[in-house]
Design a protein around this motif. Sequence first.
Motif, short mmCIF file in Angstrom:
data_model
loop_
_atom_site.label_atom_id
_atom_site.label_comp_id
_atom_site.label_asym_id
_atom_site.label_seq_id
_atom_site.Cartn_x
_atom_site.Cartn_y
_atom_site.Cartn_z
N ALA A 58 13.92 41.82 14.07
CA ALA A 58 13.59 40.83 13.04
C ALA A 58 12.28 40.12 13.36
CB ALA A 58 14.73 39.82 12.90
N LEU A 59 12.07 39.77 14.62
CA LEU A 59 10.82 39.14 15.01
C LEU A 59 9.65 40.10 14.83
CD1 LEU A 59 11.99 37.22 18.21
CD2 LEU A 59 11.17 36.19 16.08
N GLU A 60 9.85 41.36 15.17
CA GLU A 60 8.81 42.37 14.93
C GLU A 60 8.48 42.44 13.45
OE1 GLU A 60 9.89 46.18 16.55
OE2 GLU A 60 10.81 45.26 18.32
N SER A 61 9.50 42.44 12.60
CA SER A 61 9.27 42.58 11.16
C SER A 61 8.55 41.37 10.59
CB SER A 61 10.61 42.77 10.43
OG SER A 61 11.19 44.01 10.79
N LYS A 62 8.87 40.18 11.09
CA LYS A 62 8.15 39.00 10.63
C LYS A 62 6.70 39.05 11.08
CE LYS A 62 11.88 35.71 9.78
NZ LYS A 62 11.44 35.33 8.41
N ALA A 63 6.46 39.47 12.32
CA ALA A 63 5.08 39.59 12.79
C ALA A 63 4.33 40.63 11.96
CB ALA A 63 5.06 39.96 14.27
N ALA A 64 4.96 41.77 11.71
CA ALA A 64 4.31 42.82 10.92
C ALA A 64 4.07 42.36 9.49
CB ALA A 64 5.15 44.09 10.93
N GLY A 65 5.01 41.56 8.94
CA GLY A 65 4.80 41.01 7.60
C GLY A 65 3.62 40.06 7.56
N ALA A 66 3.48 39.24 8.61
CA ALA A 66 2.33 38.33 8.68
C ALA A 66 1.03 39.12 8.77
CB ALA A 66 2.47 37.39 9.88
N VAL A 67 1.03 40.19 9.57
CA VAL A 67 -0.16 41.05 9.66
C VAL A 67 -0.45 41.68 8.31
CG1 VAL A 67 -1.09 43.16 10.68
CG2 VAL A 67 0.12 41.52 12.13
N ARG A 68 0.59 42.20 7.66
CA ARG A 68 0.43 42.85 6.36
C ARG A 68 -0.20 41.90 5.34
NH1 ARG A 68 -0.41 47.13 2.99
NH2 ARG A 68 0.70 46.88 1.02
N GLY A 69 0.27 40.65 5.32
CA GLY A 69 -0.24 39.69 4.35
C GLY A 69 -1.58 39.10 4.73
N ASN A 70 -2.06 39.39 5.94
CA ASN A 70 -3.30 38.80 6.43
C ASN A 70 -4.44 39.79 6.44
OD1 ASN A 70 -4.92 38.03 9.26
ND2 ASN A 70 -4.45 36.28 7.95
N ILE A 71 -4.23 40.94 7.07
CA ILE A 71 -5.31 41.96 7.15
C ILE A 71 -4.81 43.35 6.79
CG2 ILE A 71 -6.63 40.71 8.90
CD1 ILE A 71 -5.45 42.84 10.91
N SER A 72 -3.56 43.47 6.41
CA SER A 72 -2.92 44.74 6.08
C SER A 72 -2.53 45.52 7.34
CB SER A 72 -3.79 45.61 5.16
OG SER A 72 -3.01 46.62 4.57
N ASN A 73 -3.51 45.83 8.19
CA ASN A 73 -3.21 46.53 9.44
C ASN A 73 -4.44 46.52 10.33
OD1 ASN A 73 -3.60 48.79 7.11
ND2 ASN A 73 -4.69 49.39 8.96
N ALA A 74 -4.21 46.71 11.63
CA ALA A 74 -5.32 46.79 12.59
C ALA A 74 -5.98 48.16 12.50
CB ALA A 74 -4.80 46.54 14.00
N PRO A 75 -7.21 48.31 13.01
CA PRO A 75 -7.96 49.56 12.87
C PRO A 75 -7.23 50.76 13.49
CG PRO A 75 -9.40 47.79 13.59
CD PRO A 75 -8.01 47.27 13.67
N ASN A 76 -7.06 51.80 12.68
CA ASN A 76 -6.37 53.00 13.15
C ASN A 76 -7.21 53.76 14.17
OD1 ASN A 76 -4.27 54.93 13.17
ND2 ASN A 76 -5.35 56.20 11.70
N ILE A 77 -8.51 53.85 13.92
CA ILE A 77 -9.36 54.64 14.81
C ILE A 77 -9.35 54.06 16.22
CG2 ILE A 77 -11.50 53.41 14.17
CD1 ILE A 77 -12.92 56.14 14.46
N SER A 78 -9.37 52.73 16.34
CA SER A 78 -9.34 52.11 17.66
C SER A 78 -8.02 52.41 18.36
CB SER A 78 -9.52 50.60 17.53
OG SER A 78 -10.75 50.27 16.95
N GLN A 79 -6.93 52.35 17.62
CA GLN A 79 -5.63 52.64 18.22
C GLN A 79 -5.56 54.07 18.73
OE1 GLN A 79 -2.16 50.97 16.01
NE2 GLN A 79 -3.70 50.10 14.64
N LEU A 80 -6.10 55.01 17.96
CA LEU A 80 -6.05 56.42 18.36
C LEU A 80 -6.94 56.70 19.57
CD1 LEU A 80 -6.00 58.16 14.87
CD2 LEU A 80 -4.10 57.84 16.46
N ILE A 81 -8.11 56.07 19.63
CA ILE A 81 -8.98 56.24 20.80
C ILE A 81 -8.30 55.71 22.05
CG2 ILE A 81 -11.16 55.53 21.86
CD1 ILE A 81 -12.38 55.48 19.04
N LEU A 82 -7.69 54.53 21.93
CA LEU A 82 -7.00 53.95 23.08
C LEU A 82 -5.82 54.80 23.50
CD1 LEU A 82 -7.20 50.23 21.99
CD2 LEU A 82 -8.15 51.18 24.10
N LEU A 83 -5.08 55.31 22.53
CA LEU A 83 -3.93 56.14 22.85
C LEU A 83 -4.35 57.37 23.63
CD1 LEU A 83 -0.88 56.50 22.53
CD2 LEU A 83 -1.34 57.68 20.36
#
Length: 432
Positions: free
Chosen positions: A296-321
């Motif tokens: 539930a805490l994860e979902s609230k955090a993700a909802g806040a992200v969704r309503g703020n910037i939609s999502n963090a950069p995918n390309i950065s996440q993939l490079i780091l991974l």
Amino acid sequence: MNLNPLAEALNSDLSANGSSILQMLSEKGKAIFFPSKGILGQGGEAKGKEINATIGTALEDDGSPLVLPSVLKSLNMPKQSFLYAPSYGNPDIRDAWKAQVIRKNPSLEGKSFSRPVVTAALTHAISMAGYLFLDPNDKVIIPDLYWDNYELVFENAYGAKIQTYNTFKNGGFDVEALEEALNKDGIGKKVLLLNFPNNPTGYTATEEEAKKITEVLVRAAEKGNKVVALLDDAYFGLVYEDGVTRESLFTKLLDAHKDILAVKLDGPTKEDYVWGFRVGFMTFGFKGATPEQLKALESKAAGAVRGNISNAPNISQLILLAAYNSPEYVKEKEEKYAVLKKRYDIIQETLASHPEYSEAFEPMPFNSGYFMCVKPKGVDAEAVRVELLQNYSTGTIMLKGLLRLAFSAVPTAKLPQLFDNVYHAILALKSK
């Protein structure tokens, strides 16, 4: 306020089993939810269908992302890196980061805490924490030597008030001042932020201080307070002295008391030297947390992200991974740590070999991170900063009467010159 049924369901999870976590949320935090039934949910249901006309991306006829060749040729990355990441973050990097957090904090092995939620770097994680836990005029308890961006995030953006307490006493962290700050204003919700290694001072609590800080927070919770402990771990791992805690306070707080919610805010920005990638993480833990409550805490955090910037950069996440999956990663981290540790050692040697510097400035306690601070004697810190710029070709930062020196950014060979410049600039001002 009429809450969305999805928010009500999350709130029900958080208040289950007599948990007090829901009481720690701001009004926005109580109202936020992840829109699992909206566009994202419907799009998820359509995955794998022959025709999928749900998501707002553009695809080639073969199903690959439609991208500009002039952009693609600059990247040694697959076309998939152009697509959106989930608002929770790429699931693989979430799992990889959680595994890293456990590896770097062995005390977490076997303990229950949430999957990290990806943010657009650590400042955004701090902002999302403000969204979830702070209402206008709520107080955030922070040591008086703090990163000035907290003011923009907590005060300007959310209308909260920063309440400070003395940072240092007798060359160490002033645990007593922290407890006094927690005891002010009666019993209620207490939001505090601890930042180790600290920006600007480059100080991390010793093992004994970390134990005492935990005891202080437990005492506050035992009195009936609902404690939200925000842990800004931006410079985690960069510790240069024995006896200094090597693990995050998250390890001690996530199961310390049912009324202490530990929120770990971290990321690769400083740890992995990828300042422009803008990837961070939020991780939650509290004593007795059920999987449903952590989700539930994860979902609230993700909802806040969704309503703020939609999502963090995918390309950065993939490079780091890709880096985290590289067999060279750990060794490379050790090599870069050694660079900063050497600079720290040179600073200590320089200060020890120049006792005359004590006439001009006092070094503040430091043992970790990117920075250290000096307190000029007999002259204004801002005047010293300007003098260094104008006559010594040296840039520093003035914060709260101190000069912050980012030794992380100074070539190793120039560190003795940096301190000599500070010394002579202060003497020059005194002679005027």
